[in-house]
Design a protein around this motif. Sequence first.
Motif, short mmCIF file in Angstrom:
data_model
loop_
_atom_site.label_atom_id
_atom_site.label_comp_id
_atom_site.label_asym_id
_atom_site.label_seq_id
_atom_site.Cartn_x
_atom_site.Cartn_y
_atom_site.Cartn_z
N SER A 1 0.82 -1.21 0.00
CA SER A 1 0.00 0.00 0.00
C SER A 1 0.85 1.27 0.00
CB SER A 1 -0.92 0.02 1.23
OG SER A 1 -0.17 0.12 2.43
N LEU A 2 2.16 1.12 0.25
CA LEU A 2 3.04 2.29 0.34
C LEU A 2 3.78 2.59 -0.95
CD1 LEU A 2 4.62 1.57 3.85
CD2 LEU A 2 2.83 3.23 3.32
N LEU A 3 3.55 1.80 -2.00
CA LEU A 3 4.32 1.95 -3.24
C LEU A 3 4.20 3.34 -3.86
CD1 LEU A 3 4.03 -1.39 -5.25
CD2 LEU A 3 6.11 -0.23 -4.50
N ASP A 4 3.03 3.98 -3.74
CA ASP A 4 2.87 5.31 -4.34
C ASP A 4 2.80 6.40 -3.29
OD1 ASP A 4 0.42 4.68 -3.28
OD2 ASP A 4 -0.75 5.48 -4.95
N GLN A 5 3.20 6.08 -2.05
CA GLN A 5 3.22 7.09 -0.99
C GLN A 5 4.38 8.05 -1.26
OE1 GLN A 5 4.80 8.36 1.77
NE2 GLN A 5 2.97 9.27 2.66
N SER A 6 4.09 9.33 -1.30
CA SER A 6 5.07 10.32 -1.77
C SER A 6 6.38 10.30 -0.98
CB SER A 6 4.45 11.72 -1.73
OG SER A 6 4.04 12.06 -0.42
N LEU B 1 13.54 3.79 6.73
CA LEU B 1 12.32 4.60 6.79
C LEU B 1 11.27 3.78 7.53
CD1 LEU B 1 10.78 7.17 5.92
CD2 LEU B 1 10.05 5.90 3.88
N SER B 2 10.84 4.28 8.69
CA SER B 2 9.84 3.60 9.52
C SER B 2 8.49 4.26 9.32
CB SER B 2 10.24 3.63 10.99
OG SER B 2 11.51 3.03 11.17
N VAL C 1 7.68 7.81 0.69
CA VAL C 1 8.38 6.55 0.40
C VAL C 1 9.06 6.63 -0.95
CG1 VAL C 1 8.08 4.07 0.05
CG2 VAL C 1 6.78 5.24 1.84
N VAL C 2 8.38 7.22 -1.94
CA VAL C 2 8.96 7.40 -3.27
C VAL C 2 10.17 8.32 -3.19
CG1 VAL C 2 8.55 8.33 -5.59
CG2 VAL C 2 6.77 6.98 -4.46
N THR C 3 10.06 9.41 -2.44
CA THR C 3 11.18 10.35 -2.28
C THR C 3 12.36 9.70 -1.59
OG1 THR C 3 9.65 12.23 -2.18
CG2 THR C 3 11.87 12.56 -1.29
N PHE C 4 12.10 8.92 -0.56
CA PHE C 4 13.15 8.22 0.18
C PHE C 4 13.96 7.34 -0.76
CE2 PHE C 4 14.23 4.30 2.67
CZ PHE C 4 15.21 4.87 3.48
N HIS C 5 13.29 6.62 -1.63
CA HIS C 5 13.99 5.75 -2.59
C HIS C 5 14.75 6.57 -3.63
CE1 HIS C 5 11.51 2.58 -0.82
NE2 HIS C 5 12.31 1.71 -1.43
N ARG C 6 14.13 7.66 -4.10
CA ARG C 6 14.79 8.48 -5.10
C ARG C 6 16.09 9.04 -4.57
NH1 ARG C 6 11.39 12.52 -5.47
NH2 ARG C 6 9.98 11.43 -6.91
N GLU C 7 16.09 9.45 -3.32
CA GLU C 7 17.30 10.01 -2.71
C GLU C 7 18.40 8.97 -2.55
OE1 GLU C 7 16.06 11.88 0.88
OE2 GLU C 7 15.06 13.55 -0.15
N HIS C 8 18.00 7.69 -2.64
CA HIS C 8 18.99 6.61 -2.59
C HIS C 8 19.24 6.03 -3.99
CE1 HIS C 8 19.69 5.97 1.78
NE2 HIS C 8 18.51 6.58 1.89
N MET D 1 5.96 8.78 10.47
CA MET D 1 7.03 8.42 9.56
C MET D 1 8.35 8.95 10.11
SD MET D 1 7.05 8.81 5.43
CE MET D 1 5.45 8.01 5.38
N GLU D 2 9.36 8.10 10.12
CA GLU D 2 10.65 8.51 10.70
C GLU D 2 11.80 7.88 9.91
OE1 GLU D 2 13.03 8.40 15.01
OE2 GLU D 2 11.26 7.15 14.66
N ARG D 3 12.82 8.68 9.64
CA ARG D 3 14.03 8.19 8.98
C ARG D 3 15.15 8.13 10.00
NH1 ARG D 3 14.55 11.07 3.07
NH2 ARG D 3 16.60 10.04 3.18
N THR D 4 15.80 6.98 10.09
CA THR D 4 16.91 6.81 11.02
C THR D 4 18.11 6.20 10.29
OG1 THR D 4 16.08 4.62 11.67
CG2 THR D 4 15.42 6.50 13.03
N CYS D 5 19.29 6.44 10.83
CA CYS D 5 20.52 5.91 10.27
C CYS D 5 20.86 4.61 10.98
CB CYS D 5 21.65 6.91 10.41
SG CYS D 5 23.22 6.36 9.72
N GLU D 6 21.03 3.52 10.23
CA GLU D 6 21.31 2.23 10.84
C GLU D 6 22.60 2.25 11.63
OE1 GLU D 6 21.09 -0.55 7.54
OE2 GLU D 6 19.24 -1.35 8.40
#
Length: 314
Positions: free
Chosen positions: A227-232, A283-284, A234-241, A296-301
């Motif tokens: 359900s998160l495939l088109d979540q903006s 990305l949590s 989530v898309v941005t997070f992947h693009r930045e990687h 939504m939270e981004r953390t560094c492993e």
Amino acid sequence: MSGTTGPNADESTIRDCENCVAPAEAFSVIANETRLSILEALWQAPDRPVSFSELRREVGMRDSAQFNYHLKQLTDHFVVQTGDGYDFRQAGKKVVRAILAGSFNEHPEMGPFEVTGTCAECGSNLQAYYDDEMLAIECTDCERNHGQYPFPPGGLNDRTREEIMDAFNQRVRHLHCLAADGVCPECNGRMDTTVTRDTEDYLGLEVRVDHECQQCRHQLYSAVGLSLLDQSDVVTFHREHGVDLCTTPYWDLAWCVSDQHTTVLSDDPWKLLVEIPLDDEVLSVTLDGDLTVLEMERTCESASAEEGAQAISD
């Protein structure tokens, strides 16, 4: 058959239908080779409306009276007569599209054949096969199901296997996007979404998302992450990687097809955590039972590992 109404619908507008015909009668109208030829000729016309004489010429029928009889059978329900000739009603377009899709007259089989990506469960290769208008993806080793969805036979035409899988990937995204928005991809009826325990083991998940149409009962099942495939975000997070999530096959994303990145925080009410790892970041995403994003939270492993090591030493 009366229409299905919502709580705020104007019933007098939706239910009253003086010219409606029963489904059996509608199908009997088009169960004729000449009438199907008329619809196909209308579809192939470079411009519409099409005059009576031009349409008859394209169909190749000399008897004007007989042609007129068949055309009249189609008029009002599948075809509309205007001052300039004949044009489609939506029902007529749907009939032709269904024929072009091969849903009525084609029953191909294909596979199994290897596809790109690896199994979310064991890391082995994946394969796809096509049968009964369904395209399915599974692991060649553990046989884990990575999705099985309707794919009209027409989608196989003039495509390589790679192109078929690209089209299938986009179709699955489209199906679930519509369903999550409450629209049935089959009949446009009201689609309900629920989170449930996967007791039937359809997808080998602890929990799954069920979409069901209240009108035609069409159903779709998936892992929570899909359900998160088109979540903006989530898309941005992947693009930045450096990952284009819009073209990446959904079956190659473990968080879309398995539970290994999903945690049930609560089931009354539902509260679910999907953790998406990329490089050194995670990305949590926290969702409720309606698949609404709550947090939504981004953390560094690496930072998390250092914090964990520090806690142990303390």
